[in-house]
Structures are given as C-alpha cells and as structure tokens.
Scaffold this motif. Structure first.
Motif, PDB file in Angstrom:
ATOM      1  N   SER A 122      83.218 -38.914  40.464  1.00  0.00           N
ATOM      2  CA  SER A 122      81.912 -39.579  40.401  1.00  0.00           C
ATOM      3  C   SER A 122      80.818 -38.554  40.660  1.00  0.00           C
ATOM      4  O   SER A 122      81.075 -37.446  41.154  1.00  0.00           O
ATOM      5  N   SER A 123      79.595 -38.915  40.343  1.00  0.00           N
ATOM      6  CA  SER A 123      78.467 -38.006  40.576  1.00  0.00           C
ATOM      7  C   SER A 123      78.322 -37.686  42.064  1.00  0.00           C
ATOM      8  O   SER A 123      77.962 -36.559  42.429  1.00  0.00           O
ATOM      9  N   ARG A 124      78.619 -38.659  42.922  1.00  0.00           N
ATOM     10  CA  ARG A 124      78.528 -38.420  44.358  1.00  0.00           C
ATOM     11  C   ARG A 124      79.576 -37.415  44.815  1.00  0.00           C
ATOM     12  O   ARG A 124      79.293 -36.510  45.612  1.00  0.00           O
ATOM     13  N   ALA A 140      84.561 -29.614  41.778  1.00  0.00           N
ATOM     14  CA  ALA A 140      85.442 -30.350  42.673  1.00  0.00           C
ATOM     15  C   ALA A 140      86.885 -30.169  42.215  1.00  0.00           C
ATOM     16  O   ALA A 140      87.167 -30.066  41.016  1.00  0.00           O
ATOM     17  N   ALA A 141      87.797 -30.115  43.164  1.00  0.00           N
ATOM     18  CA  ALA A 141      89.206 -29.905  42.839  1.00  0.00           C
ATOM     19  C   ALA A 141      90.000 -31.170  43.153  1.00  0.00           C
ATOM     20  O   ALA A 141      89.897 -31.722  44.246  1.00  0.00           O
ATOM     21  N   ALA A 188      78.546 -33.955  43.740  1.00  0.00           N
ATOM     22  CA  ALA A 188      77.428 -33.452  44.536  1.00  0.00           C
ATOM     23  C   ALA A 188      77.880 -33.034  45.938  1.00  0.00           C
ATOM     24  O   ALA A 188      77.349 -32.087  46.518  1.00  0.00           O
ATOM     25  N   ASP A 189      78.882 -33.741  46.483  1.00  0.00           N
ATOM     26  CA  ASP A 189      79.358 -33.445  47.838  1.00  0.00           C
ATOM     27  C   ASP A 189      80.334 -32.282  47.888  1.00  0.00           C
ATOM     28  O   ASP A 189      80.679 -31.801  48.966  1.00  0.00           O
ATOM     29  N   SER A 190      80.802 -31.820  46.731  1.00  0.00           N
ATOM     30  CA  SER A 190      81.787 -30.741  46.713  1.00  0.00           C
ATOM     31  C   SER A 190      81.149 -29.426  47.153  1.00  0.00           C
ATOM     32  O   SER A 190      80.087 -29.045  46.645  1.00  0.00           O
TER      33      SER A 190
END
Length: 328
Positions: free
Chosen positions: A16-18, A28-29, A21-23
C-alpha cells in the motif's frame, strides 16, 4: 475436478502507499517469496527461509515496479478467477454445490479479490458473467435454467438482507436456517430475486453494497466490517428427459480479522471482538469438516455463531460437493 473437495489458496497483494512511505529503504521488501507449485516461503531479515507453507495454489500480485525479486509470475484478477470462479461455475452447471470465500486480515485485499473494480473486476462479477454466458450456451440444447439470487450481510452476529428495499437491520433476527428437500440450506425470510442476466444481478448488488457496514480501520479506510454472502441458486430442467437438478454457488467475503489492541474502544472494540469470534468459529467448522471423522459430528459445531450455519451446514450437508475456499 480435482480430488480435494476443500482447496486453500493464498494471494499476496501489492504494498500500500502507506507501507511504501513507511519503508526505511528505497523499496519495501516483502517477507514472502513464491516460486510456483503452491509453495510459499516466509523470509527473515537476512532473506533466509524461516518457514515454508504449501497450498493448492499461490498467487503473486506484487507488480514489477515495486521491485520484488521472485520467479513467480504476476497473478491478475483473471488468473485468480480461472483457478476459483471458473471451476465453481463449471461444477455448479454439473449439479454440484460450490463455495468460495476470501479470508484474511483487515487490509489484505479480500474485497478487491472478490469484487474488484469497474475496469478490473474480481471473482464475483466474473462468476456472474461466466455463469450466464454458460447458461445461454447450454439452453441451446435440451436444458432450461432459472437463477435465483440472495445477498446477505452478517454484521455483529446479525443478518441484514441487502436486497431488502429499506435495508432494515433486524435487532433480533427472525430468520431460520433450515434444510429444504432438494435445495439444501435455506434462510427463511431473505429476499430471493429471479434475475435473467449478469447485468441485472450486478445492478441489484450495487444497490445492496451501498448499505454494507463499513468503518475506518487501522489497516485501511472504509474497510468492510461485515461478512457478505452472495447465494446463487441454479435450477436446471430437462423437459424431454423429465429431469431436474439444483445447485448453488456461495460467494463469501469475510470481514478482516484484527488485533484487538489496534482497535478503538467502545462499540468498535465490541464489533472487533465479535468479528474475531465468528472467524474463529468458522475456522473450527472447516477444521472439523476436513477431519476424517467429520461425517459423524453433530451440527452444534457452528451454532456458536448462528449466521455461519448458512455456510457451515452447506459444507457439511453436501459433503459430496466440491467446495473451494480461497484464502487471501
């Protein structure tokens, strides 16, 4: 149809976009790896295999632009349908009852898999299209078909008839789950519409979906907070041979399970506890029915959360039918 009457499949959704953004890294893996053949690996922080699982099918739906390295091919909505809904329609036309349900945590993509969107439809609309197309072809022969559809929501252990015009929620359910000779499990009092095309069913469903219980959840906004059941009853009649057969397709979208500490207090907490309880009970139903001794069990197993008698009894009373749960 394959020998297994209960088949379990798993699908991995895109980030997801969230989550992106939090990665802390550029990309993101995923801790999940799929290599085909129904195998799914869970990876640790060093990208080493920590646990392995096997399913009847695995669907990798993370797109290439999210930079995940796997040998599994990308699984589209149509790919998922071909392994689930297409088989359900084929078996229903033979006179077998079939069932598909999407299960997973809040935000795992169950609603997308089952319903999809206007330009990227999911299992439910594709099942309807395939069913009515198949009926049109079959009616060129000796068989005549009629279709009745009901659309229900189970919210806070209460049944809501989504085809009811005023969408009134009954504070004390007056329906009764019973077995009807020749037609299997029936829910008394629920609206059944005799419809002639996939478009008619979709139009009726779109009006019902507007009243489905939705609530913001931590994993995603406007998350479905209820269990949805679309029942398609199919009657095939051959006047020449003087034969008639009944079958049913159950399409079930379950509400997402949640960690209670992530939920709010008050009413939201109560509803989260209720949902988790009903999902736990359904799990007990499936576990029991897949046991060799399940044919001898009493139906009390699914009375704890009575609305699930709709699916629970369908699974048990028609143990000669092919049921296809789709885990997401």
């Amino acid at each position: 149809m394959e020998a297994d009457k209960v088949r379990v499949m798993v699908r991995v959704r895109p980030f997801s976009s969230r989550e992106l953004a939090d990665s802390p890294d550029e990309y993101a893996a995923s801790i999940v790896s799929m290599n085909g053949g129904g195998k799914m690996d869970i990876l640790d922080q060093d990208r080493e295999v920590k646990r392995q699982f096997r399913f009847h099918e695995t669907f990798w739906s993370i797109p290439e632009e999210q930079r995940q390295y796997t040998s599994a091919p990308f699984a589209s909505q149509e790919d998922v349908f071909n392994k689930t809904g297409a088989v359900a329609v084929e078996e229903a036309l033979k006179g077998y009852n079939t069932c598909i349900f999407a299960y997973g945590q809040t935000g795992s993509g169950k609603t997308h898999t089952m319903f999809g969107s206007k330009y990227n439809p999911g299992i439910v609309p594709m099942v309807l299209d395939s069913l009515f197309e198949s009926i049109a072809k079959a009616e060129q022969g000796q068989w005549e078909y009629s279709v009745e559809v009901s659309f229900m929501e189970i919210y806070n252990e209460t049944v809501k008839d989504l085809f009811e015009e005023n969408h009134r929620v009954k504070s004390k359910p007056v329906y009764r789950v019973k077995n009807s000779p020749g037609k299997g499990v029936q829910v008394e009092g629920v609206t059944k519409l005799a419809l002639m095309s996939a478009g008619d069913v979709k139009d009726a469903m779109s009006r019902g979906v507007e009243s489905r219980s939705m609530r913001d959840a931590r994993m995603g906004p406007a998350s479905s907070r209820s269990h949805m059941i679309l029942q398609i009853d199919l009657t095939a009649t051959n006047p020449v041979l003087k034969k008639q057969r009944h079958s049913r397709i159950n399409l079930v979208g379950l509400a997402g399970s949640e960690r209670i500490k992530m939920s709010c207090s008050g009413v939201t907490l109560h509803h989260a506890v209720s949902m988790n309880l009903s999902l736990t009970t359904l799990r007990r139903v499936v576990d029991t029915l897949t046991d060799v001794s399940s044919k001898k069990i009493a139906p009390r197993i699914y009375v704890d959360v009575d609305p699930f008698g709709v699916v629970g009894r369908e699974l048990q009373d028609h143990d000669d039918r092919d049921c296809l749960p789709c885990g997401v």
